[in-house]
Design an enzyme around this catalytic site. Structure first.
Site, PDB file in Angstrom:
ATOM      1  N   ASN A   1      44.218  30.230  31.397  1.00 29.57           N
ATOM      2  CA  ASN A   1      44.831  31.530  31.701  1.00 29.57           C
ATOM      3  C   ASN A   1      46.326  31.402  31.969  1.00 29.57           C
ATOM      4  OD1 ASN A   1      42.332  32.746  31.397  1.00 29.57           O
ATOM      5  ND2 ASN A   1      41.856  32.680  33.584  1.00 29.57           N
TER       6      ASN A   1
ATOM      7  N   ASN B   1      25.583  35.678  46.507  1.00 29.86           N
ATOM      8  CA  ASN B   1      26.751  36.064  47.309  1.00 29.86           C
ATOM      9  C   ASN B   1      26.994  35.085  48.453  1.00 29.86           C
ATOM     10  OD1 ASN B   1      28.947  37.860  47.829  1.00 29.86           O
ATOM     11  ND2 ASN B   1      27.800  38.732  49.541  1.00 29.86           N
ATOM     12  N   SER B   2      26.491  33.859  48.327  1.00 27.20           N
ATOM     13  CA  SER B   2      26.740  32.865  49.374  1.00 27.20           C
ATOM     14  C   SER B   2      28.230  32.525  49.425  1.00 27.20           C
ATOM     15  CB  SER B   2      25.902  31.616  49.124  1.00 27.20           C
ATOM     16  OG  SER B   2      26.134  31.100  47.830  1.00 27.20           O
ATOM     17  N   ARG B   3      28.694  32.079  50.587  1.00 27.72           N
ATOM     18  CA  ARG B   3      30.135  32.000  50.838  1.00 27.72           C
ATOM     19  C   ARG B   3      30.552  30.681  51.485  1.00 27.72           C
ATOM     20  NH1 ARG B   3      33.290  36.662  49.213  1.00 27.72           N
ATOM     21  NH2 ARG B   3      31.697  38.185  48.598  1.00 27.72           N
TER      22      ARG B   3
ATOM     23  N   LYS C   1      37.783  43.362  55.168  1.00 25.88           N
ATOM     24  CA  LYS C   1      37.825  44.599  54.383  1.00 25.88           C
ATOM     25  C   LYS C   1      38.057  45.827  55.268  1.00 25.88           C
ATOM     26  CE  LYS C   1      36.496  42.180  50.744  1.00 25.88           C
ATOM     27  NZ  LYS C   1      37.433  41.697  49.734  1.00 25.88           N
TER      28      LYS C   1
ATOM     29  N   ARG D   1      27.822  43.199  51.703  1.00 31.25           N
ATOM     30  CA  ARG D   1      28.403  44.424  52.244  1.00 31.25           C
ATOM     31  C   ARG D   1      27.436  45.578  52.035  1.00 31.25           C
ATOM     32  NH1 ARG D   1      32.593  43.148  48.813  1.00 31.25           N
ATOM     33  NH2 ARG D   1      32.114  45.060  47.676  1.00 31.25           N
TER      34      ARG D   1
ATOM     35  N   CYS E   1      35.115  38.183  40.365  1.00 26.40           N
ATOM     36  CA  CYS E   1      35.644  38.287  39.005  1.00 26.40           C
ATOM     37  C   CYS E   1      36.784  37.303  38.767  1.00 26.40           C
ATOM     38  CB  CYS E   1      36.124  39.709  38.718  1.00 26.40           C
ATOM     39  SG  CYS E   1      34.795  40.888  38.425  1.00 26.40           S
ATOM     40  N   GLY E   2      36.864  36.262  39.575  1.00 22.07           N
ATOM     41  CA  GLY E   2      37.805  35.195  39.285  1.00 22.07           C
ATOM     42  C   GLY E   2      39.101  35.226  40.062  1.00 22.07           C
TER      43      GLY E   2
ATOM     44  N   ASP F   1      42.710  37.207  48.084  1.00 19.91           N
ATOM     45  CA  ASP F   1      41.865  38.401  48.221  1.00 19.91           C
ATOM     46  C   ASP F   1      42.621  39.670  48.595  1.00 19.91           C
ATOM     47  OD1 ASP F   1      39.278  39.596  48.102  1.00 19.91           O
ATOM     48  OD2 ASP F   1      39.179  39.596  50.279  1.00 19.91           O
TER      49      ASP F   1
ATOM     50  N   TYR G   1      26.751  39.726  58.596  1.00 22.14           N
ATOM     51  CA  TYR G   1      27.338  39.233  57.355  1.00 22.14           C
ATOM     52  C   TYR G   1      28.847  39.470  57.335  1.00 22.14           C
ATOM     53  CZ  TYR G   1      29.012  39.173  52.607  1.00 22.14           C
ATOM     54  OH  TYR G   1      29.781  38.934  51.500  1.00 22.14           O
ATOM     55  N   GLY G   2      29.587  38.556  56.695  1.00 22.75           N
ATOM     56  CA  GLY G   2      31.047  38.534  56.738  1.00 22.75           C
ATOM     57  C   GLY G   2      31.755  39.846  56.572  1.00 22.75           C
ATOM     58  N   GLY G   3      31.595  40.517  55.409  1.00 27.97           N
ATOM     59  CA  GLY G   3      32.348  41.740  55.170  1.00 27.97           C
ATOM     60  C   GLY G   3      32.004  42.863  56.123  1.00 27.97           C
TER      61      GLY G   3
ATOM     62  N   SER H   1      35.398  41.836  43.412  1.00 23.62           N
ATOM     63  CA  SER H   1      34.853  40.594  43.963  1.00 23.62           C
ATOM     64  C   SER H   1      34.072  39.836  42.896  1.00 23.62           C
ATOM     65  CB  SER H   1      33.940  40.897  45.151  1.00 23.62           C
ATOM     66  OG  SER H   1      34.675  41.466  46.201  1.00 23.62           O
TER      67      SER H   1
ATOM     68  N   THR I   1      39.757  34.050  43.162  1.00 20.74           N
ATOM     69  CA  THR I   1      40.026  32.755  43.788  1.00 20.74           C
ATOM     70  C   THR I   1      40.367  31.706  42.731  1.00 20.74           C
ATOM     71  OG1 THR I   1      38.566  33.291  45.640  1.00 20.74           O
ATOM     72  CG2 THR I   1      39.090  30.974  45.314  1.00 20.74           C
TER      73      THR I   1
ATOM     74  N   HIS J   1      43.577  45.161  47.495  1.00 17.48           N
ATOM     75  CA  HIS J   1      42.578  44.132  47.229  1.00 17.48           C
ATOM     76  C   HIS J   1      43.127  43.220  46.127  1.00 17.48           C
ATOM     77  CE1 HIS J   1      38.134  43.176  46.025  1.00 17.48           C
ATOM     78  NE2 HIS J   1      38.579  42.327  46.907  1.00 17.48           N
TER      79      HIS J   1
ATOM     80  N   ARG K   1      35.541  42.389  34.603  1.00 16.96           N
ATOM     81  CA  ARG K   1      34.641  41.822  33.593  1.00 16.96           C
ATOM     82  C   ARG K   1      34.358  42.887  32.534  1.00 16.96           C
ATOM     83  NH1 ARG K   1      31.599  37.184  34.564  1.00 16.96           N
ATOM     84  NH2 ARG K   1      32.106  36.154  36.526  1.00 16.96           N
TER      85      ARG K   1
END
Length: 650
Positions: free
Chosen positions: A560, A430-432, A271, A112, A315-316, A338, A262-264, A313, A318, A291, A463
């Site tokens: 968790n 940042n690969s998706r 987004k 992004r 930070c866990g 997301d 790119y995606g975003g 993004s 998914t 978000h 984090r």
């Protein structure tokens, strides 16, 4: 062979795709309809509502595409586009899997572009809070409508010459749901079309809704037409990184994106629509566009709850949304990983939907160990972007070291031979993966319920390697809004930031606010004044606290569920917490540790170092003063002052 396509149909589709590719290469062959002089190569212009047709004509006149393709969202159409992209060198097949593909972007187009993303309003303060004089605002970028028009005129005229303009009708949320919204994206990227087919409900059903007069968000995207031609090795990924810009105009529900594939930046339902424009619509209509993931969790007694959680993004989100609980008898099901749209129903219950139709997840770090459900989701009908490729027709990224045959050869995301000795990552950080949500083995049965699911708790987190405990609960709604406003986290590779920098990321929305953050906080605070509203409890979590030796204090992932177990019992008002200056933490023995391997230093995990928190309060105060000024709502300032006083008295 792709699902739902019989053998003879498949052969027919491949043949058609080949003809389609030739048509694209020779735009005047086989054309059968026109729209004001532009060739229609797919779809019926009469299927477009007057508003949509006018929008298409306006943008076609500006961008001057060679052809127009009205998308129907069908399997055969998607196969044609995949074969076309393969022909153009945009993607390559991954024969190890079922209908999976790999795209490699131009290295200048991998994330992004927050610094080139703008909200366009008449009054700057509608977009940007009243920052302290001399301080650069970091809560969004403002542009005047006049400058927006100028930026468009500097980039878009003729930018689609020789290309096809694709008309993508799409729904954010289940088609026809009262919580859903409609969009129309015009793009010259078949990669965007195939990805939007995964990430949204796209095609004929939405066209039918539009024909009934449904309003829509207008989304215009072009990969761009750079003044200096791209190098041959990047010809399969056209972009214009020097002039990339992303514009949002909330007053007219317009999104304009130029120069990035790119995606975003290019999947404008994500987004741009779901958060930036979505949040402005939500403010006008009295709901929340956030978000946040949504998960359903069922306890051993069969009681099911739904939780929404906001993390930055990578930070866990998914991993949490698809968690395999380690606590016996618990079950987690995924509604979304997301974005959440949440609205109070007639009974005062906050209900949420996942407006997306797929997962656009960060690949590195995803593995059978960390997220087995994601691994069961992504190796079918998926577009991977900027991961590494293996010589046996598969993919590789950091985290899969134990899951790839050591004999296979690996080609990195730049197309170069790779092994560990190279010293560089095989996949871009940042690969998706872009995968249909309904392939997730733990997708929630109610994930497409048009009424949404009831939200019982909201989590904030990021984090935080030091000082912040594993979990704590807000004292009340207002204090919970303060927790969201005060969120900080190490930055990630999802944006163009480099290195691990501790950044303020309020509500995990810092790059995605569609309007003034101070007004956003007022909107959240206003929820407590709703008559009959049942407000969810609010918590803060931190899976990433480290010891003085730099090791994680908490194992995370499936463990968790122990934190979620405590949260569920707090929702039921169980007396299992003790008050601290920052909120309620689990009382001694309240957090279930039975069956947990290894020794957990609970004292350090929940310690509240006074010096740390004194500094935390001052950092938050400085941030509010510099970034919000007098746009900071008084209730949030009161919460900050109350926290300062409690910490001073620790």
């Amino acid at each position: 062979m792709p699902d739902n396509v019989e053998k003879n149909q498949y052969i027919s589709c491949v043949t058609t795709a080949s003809r389609y590719a030739k048509t694209m290469a020779q735009p005047n062959v086989g054309l059968y309809k026109h729209l004001r002089g532009t060739n229609i190569v797919h779809g019926d212009p009469h299927s477009l509502s007057p508003k949509v047709r006018a929008y298409v004509e306006e943008c076609a006149a500006l961008c001057q595409p060679e052809n127009i393709h009205i998308c129907d969202g069908s399997d055969s159409e998607n196969l044609q586009l995949l074969r076309l992209m393969q022909h153009q060198g945009t993607i390559q097949s991954l024969p190890k899997y079922d209908n999976c593909w790999l795209a490699r972007t131009n290295p200048a187009d991998v994330a992004r572009v927050e610094s080139r993303t703008y909200i366009c309003t008449r009054d700057r303060r509608e977009t940007i809070p009243n920052t302290k004089p001399g301080v650069k605002g970091v809560l969004g970028n403002w542009m005047s409508p006049e400058d927006m028009d100028l930026a468009i005129q500097q980039r878009f005229p003729g930018c689609m010459r020789g290309r096809t303009m694709y008309v993508i009708p799409f729904s954010m949320g289940p088609v026809g749901s009262p919580l859903s919204k409609i969009g129309v994206e015009l793009t010259d990227s078949p990669y965007v079309v195939s990805s939007m087919r995964v990430m949204t409900r796209m095609g004929t059903p939405v066209l039918n809704l539009l024909a009934e007069g449904e309003d829509f968000v207008r989304c215009l995207h072009s990969v761009g037409s750079p003044a200096v031609p791209l190098k041959d090795e990047y010809s399969g990924w056209p972009c214009d990184p020097e002039r990339t810009i992303i514009l949002h105009k909330p007053d007219t529900n317009d999104i304009v994106s130029y120069g990035s594939g790119y995606g975003g930046n290019s999947l404008l339902g994500k987004k741009c629509f779901a958060l930036r424009i979505g949040s402005t619509i939500a403010k006008r209509e009295g709901w929340l566009a956030e978000h946040m993931l949504i998960l359903g969790i069922t306890n051993p007694e069969g009681r099911k709850r739904y939780i929404a959680a906001a993390f930055p993004s990578a930070c866990g989100k998914t991993n949490l949304a698809m968690m395999n609980p380690t606590l016996p008898g618990y079950k987690v099901e995924c509604v979304g990983d997301d974005i959440a749209w949440m609205k109070f129903d007639e009974n005062g219950q906050l209900r949420g939907i996942n407006p997306e139709n797929g997962f656009f997840g960060v690949a590195p770090g995803t593995s059978t160990e960390t997220n087995p459900n994601a691994m069961k989701t992504v190796f079918k009908n998926t577009i991977f972007t900027n991961v590494a490729a293996t010589s046996d027709g598969g993919v590789y990224w950091e985290g899969l070291e134990n899951e790839v045959d050591p004999q296979v050869e690996i080609t990195d995301w730049l197309g170069q031979p790779w092994n560990k000795s190279t010293g560089r990552p095989a996949a871009h950080p940042n690969s998706r993966f872009c995968s249909p949500a309904d392939q997730c083995p733990i997708i929630d049965p109610a994930w497409e319920d048009p009424k949404g699911v009831p939200i019982d708790a909201i989590l904030f987190g990021g984090r935080r390697p030091a000082g912040v405990p594993l979990v704590y609960e807000s004292f009340n709604w207002q204090h919970g809004v303060f927790l969201g406003a005060a969120m900080r986290s190490e930055s990630t590779a999802a944006a163009e930031h480099k290195g691990k920098v501790l950044m303020h990321d309020p509500f995990a929305m810092r790059p995605f606010f569609g309007y003034n953050f101070g007004h956003y906080l007022e909107h959240w605070l206003s929820m407590q004044a709703r008559s009959g509203a049942s407000l969810p409890k609010i918590f803060h979590v931190n899976w990433f606290r480290k010891s003085s030796e730099g090791k994680f204090l908490w194992p995370g992932f499936g463990e968790n569920s122990r934190v979620l177990d405590w949260i569920l019992r707090r929702i039921d008002n169980e007396n299992n917490a003790e008050a601290t200056p920052i909120g309620y933490i689990p009382a001694p023995g309240a957090l279930r540790l039975d069956g947990l391997e290894g020794n957990i230093d609970m004292d350090e995990l929940f310690s509240l170092p006074k010096d740390f928190w004194l500094q935390e309060v001052e950092d938050i105060a400085r941030y509010f003063e510099e970034q919000l000024g007098n746009d900071l709502p008084t209730p949030i300032l009161n919460e900050l002052n109350a926290l300062r006083e409690r910490v001073q008295n620790m």
